[in-house]
Write a protein that holds these residues in place. Structure first.
Motif, short mmCIF file in Angstrom:
data_model
loop_
_atom_site.label_atom_id
_atom_site.label_comp_id
_atom_site.label_asym_id
_atom_site.label_seq_id
_atom_site.Cartn_x
_atom_site.Cartn_y
_atom_site.Cartn_z
N UNK A 20 -75.90 47.44 -7.01
CA UNK A 20 -76.97 46.46 -6.90
C UNK A 20 -76.65 45.27 -7.79
N UNK A 21 -77.06 44.10 -7.34
CA UNK A 21 -76.89 42.92 -8.18
C UNK A 21 -78.20 42.15 -8.26
N UNK A 22 -78.36 41.46 -9.35
CA UNK A 22 -79.56 40.65 -9.59
C UNK A 22 -79.11 39.35 -10.20
N UNK A 23 -79.35 38.27 -9.49
CA UNK A 23 -78.99 36.95 -9.98
C UNK A 23 -80.28 36.23 -10.36
N UNK A 24 -80.34 35.77 -11.60
CA UNK A 24 -81.56 35.15 -12.11
C UNK A 24 -81.40 33.64 -12.24
N UNK A 25 -82.50 32.95 -12.12
CA UNK A 25 -82.50 31.51 -12.36
C UNK A 25 -83.84 31.13 -12.99
N UNK A 26 -83.83 29.99 -13.67
CA UNK A 26 -85.07 29.49 -14.25
C UNK A 26 -85.40 30.05 -15.63
N UNK A 27 -84.43 30.74 -16.22
CA UNK A 27 -84.64 31.26 -17.58
C UNK A 27 -83.32 31.25 -18.32
N UNK A 28 -83.41 31.34 -19.65
CA UNK A 28 -82.19 31.43 -20.46
C UNK A 28 -81.78 32.89 -20.45
N UNK A 29 -80.98 33.19 -19.48
CA UNK A 29 -80.67 34.58 -19.14
C UNK A 29 -80.14 35.37 -20.33
N UNK A 30 -79.30 34.75 -21.10
CA UNK A 30 -78.63 35.46 -22.19
C UNK A 30 -79.59 35.95 -23.27
N UNK A 70 -74.89 50.01 -15.94
CA UNK A 70 -75.46 48.67 -15.91
C UNK A 70 -74.54 47.73 -16.66
N UNK A 71 -74.40 46.53 -16.14
CA UNK A 71 -73.55 45.54 -16.80
C UNK A 71 -74.12 44.16 -16.51
N UNK A 72 -73.66 43.19 -17.30
CA UNK A 72 -74.17 41.82 -17.12
C UNK A 72 -73.07 40.81 -17.40
N UNK A 73 -73.25 39.66 -16.80
CA UNK A 73 -72.38 38.52 -17.06
C UNK A 73 -73.29 37.33 -17.28
N UNK A 74 -73.43 36.93 -18.54
CA UNK A 74 -74.35 35.84 -18.85
C UNK A 74 -73.87 34.50 -18.31
N UNK A 75 -72.60 34.37 -18.06
CA UNK A 75 -72.10 33.11 -17.50
C UNK A 75 -72.50 32.96 -16.04
N UNK A 79 -76.79 40.56 -13.37
CA UNK A 79 -76.71 41.93 -13.86
C UNK A 79 -76.43 42.83 -12.65
N UNK A 80 -75.65 43.87 -12.89
CA UNK A 80 -75.30 44.80 -11.83
C UNK A 80 -75.73 46.21 -12.22
#
Length: 116
Positions: A20-30, A70-75, A79-80
């Motif tokens: 699963x993947x989750x791509x976020x926008x509109x927030x300071x993800x990191x 679970x993993x994430x890439x702030x760039x 998150x997966x």
């Protein structure tokens, strides 16, 4: 406006894998801790896995330990959730959550169905 785009759900057989993947926008993800929750029909929503902002730590539910990662890439504001050895009881709608202090944002979810 905070938005999540969750994807990767689907129908699989027991023992198979999904990511699963989750791509976020509109927030300071990191700055946010990101979690995957799930809710099966007739059951309460439950935490599956969480990855903190900085430093990056992960926690898993007992049912997810050893099978999910679970993993994430702030760039990429992404998150997966890698799910292996899926079981019938993993069938649920999976939701992405971003948390920072009392702030919580939720995605709309992606459906995972495990069926033989």
């Amino acid at each position: 406006q905070v938005q999540f785009v969750e994807s990767g759900g689907g129908l699989v057989q027991p023992g198979e894998s999904l990511t699963l993947s989750c791509v976020a926008s509109g927030l300071t993800f990191s700055l946010f801790d990101i979690s995957w929750y799930r809710q099966a029909p007739g059951k309460q929503r439950e935490l599956v896995a969480r990855i903190t902002s900085t430093p990056t730590n992960t926690t898993y539910s007992d049912s997810a330990k050893g099978r999910f990662t679970i993993s994430r890439d702030n760039t990429k504001n992404t998150v997966w959730l890698q799910m292996n050895s899926l079981k019938l009881e993993d069938t649920a709608k999976y939701y992405c959550n971003a948390n920072r202090y009392v702030i919580n944002y939720w995605g709309k979810g992606t459906l995972v169905t495990v069926s033989s």
